[in-house]
Design an enzyme around this catalytic site. Structure first.
Site, mmCIF file in Angstrom:
data_model
loop_
_atom_site.group_PDB
_atom_site.id
_atom_site.type_symbol
_atom_site.label_atom_id
_atom_site.label_comp_id
_atom_site.label_asym_id
_atom_site.label_seq_id
_atom_site.Cartn_x
_atom_site.Cartn_y
_atom_site.Cartn_z
ATOM 1 N N ALA A 59 27.074 23.326 -38.030
ATOM 2 C CA ALA A 59 26.944 23.388 -39.485
ATOM 3 C C ALA A 59 28.032 24.234 -40.133
ATOM 4 O O ALA A 59 28.438 23.963 -41.268
ATOM 5 C CB ALA A 59 25.564 23.926 -39.857
ATOM 6 N N VAL A 84 19.686 23.296 -39.022
ATOM 7 C CA VAL A 84 19.667 24.641 -38.459
ATOM 8 C C VAL A 84 18.206 25.053 -38.349
ATOM 9 O O VAL A 84 17.484 25.078 -39.353
ATOM 10 C CB VAL A 84 20.443 25.643 -39.348
ATOM 11 N N HIS A 91 21.573 34.875 -36.264
ATOM 12 C CA HIS A 91 22.543 33.786 -36.338
ATOM 13 C C HIS A 91 22.091 32.720 -37.336
ATOM 14 O O HIS A 91 22.907 32.132 -38.047
ATOM 15 C CB HIS A 91 22.747 33.176 -34.943
ATOM 16 N N ARG A 129 11.516 16.090 -42.585
ATOM 17 C CA ARG A 129 12.498 16.072 -43.662
ATOM 18 C C ARG A 129 13.586 15.023 -43.440
ATOM 19 O O ARG A 129 14.104 14.455 -44.390
ATOM 20 C CB ARG A 129 13.120 17.462 -43.829
#
Length: 183
Positions: A59, A84, A91, A129
């Protein structure tokens, strides 16, 4: 929970000239990425647009790839995709914040970008999602990019008679008389 609420969706934009979109994906979670990509492709094609797809390692590299394409290629808009998932270290915050910040800065520079990088707590949240028959965040990111392209095209029309006019070697005085420029 937000997924159970009804949300307003803008009508799909229409274009008089073809739209070319670059989809940039970080496929770390391959199945999630594939669903995001499917949603983005479907939305772009529904507007009569074309797309190209590139993959980057993670990403954090998505905004860099979009920035490079913005300088060196000829795309109308960009779709940023990836996922993510929170882990045990900080992180997660770094990747979420910096990838989002990079995309936002590119957008403020005038690139038309739909941000579909999911930032979630669990794999199951990501799956819901990303699913094209679920929340379809890939399609939503493509729709955002397409709406921004439509705005840019609308506002990018001829601006004759408005705004700053650059200096020339000669200037015109009222009444048509020309006068020289002095150094």
């Amino acid at each position: 929970m937000a997924s159970n609420e009804e949300h307003y969706t803008l009508a799909r934009p229409e274009f008089d000239k073809p739209v070319k979109i670059l989809i940039v994906v970080a496929p770390y979670y391959r199945a999630i990425a594939d669903d995001l990509i499917a949603g983005a492709k479907a939305e772009i094609e529904a507007c009569g647009g074309t797309w190209e797809l590139i993959e980057v390692p993670g990403a954090l590299e998505v905004p860099t790839a979009i920035g490079i394409a913005g300088r060196m290629a000829n795309f109308d808009g960009y779709v940023a995709l990836g996922c993510v998932i929170r882990g045990e270290t900080t992180h997660y915050e770094t990747v979420c914040n910096d990838s989002s910040r990079g995309i936002t800065l590119l957008g403020l520079q005038g690139l038309c970008i739909g941000n579909g990088i999911l930032t979630v707590e669990t794999y199951e949240q990501a799956r819901v999602r990303a699913a094209t028959d679920g929340q379809d965040k890939g399609g939503g990111a493509a729709a955002a990019a397409l709406h921004l392209v439509a705005l840019a095209r609308n506002w990018g029309a001829s601006r004759q008679g408005v705004g700053f006019v650059p200096a020339r070697d000669e200037y015109q005085i009222a009444g048509g008389a020309k006068g020289p420029t002095t150094a």
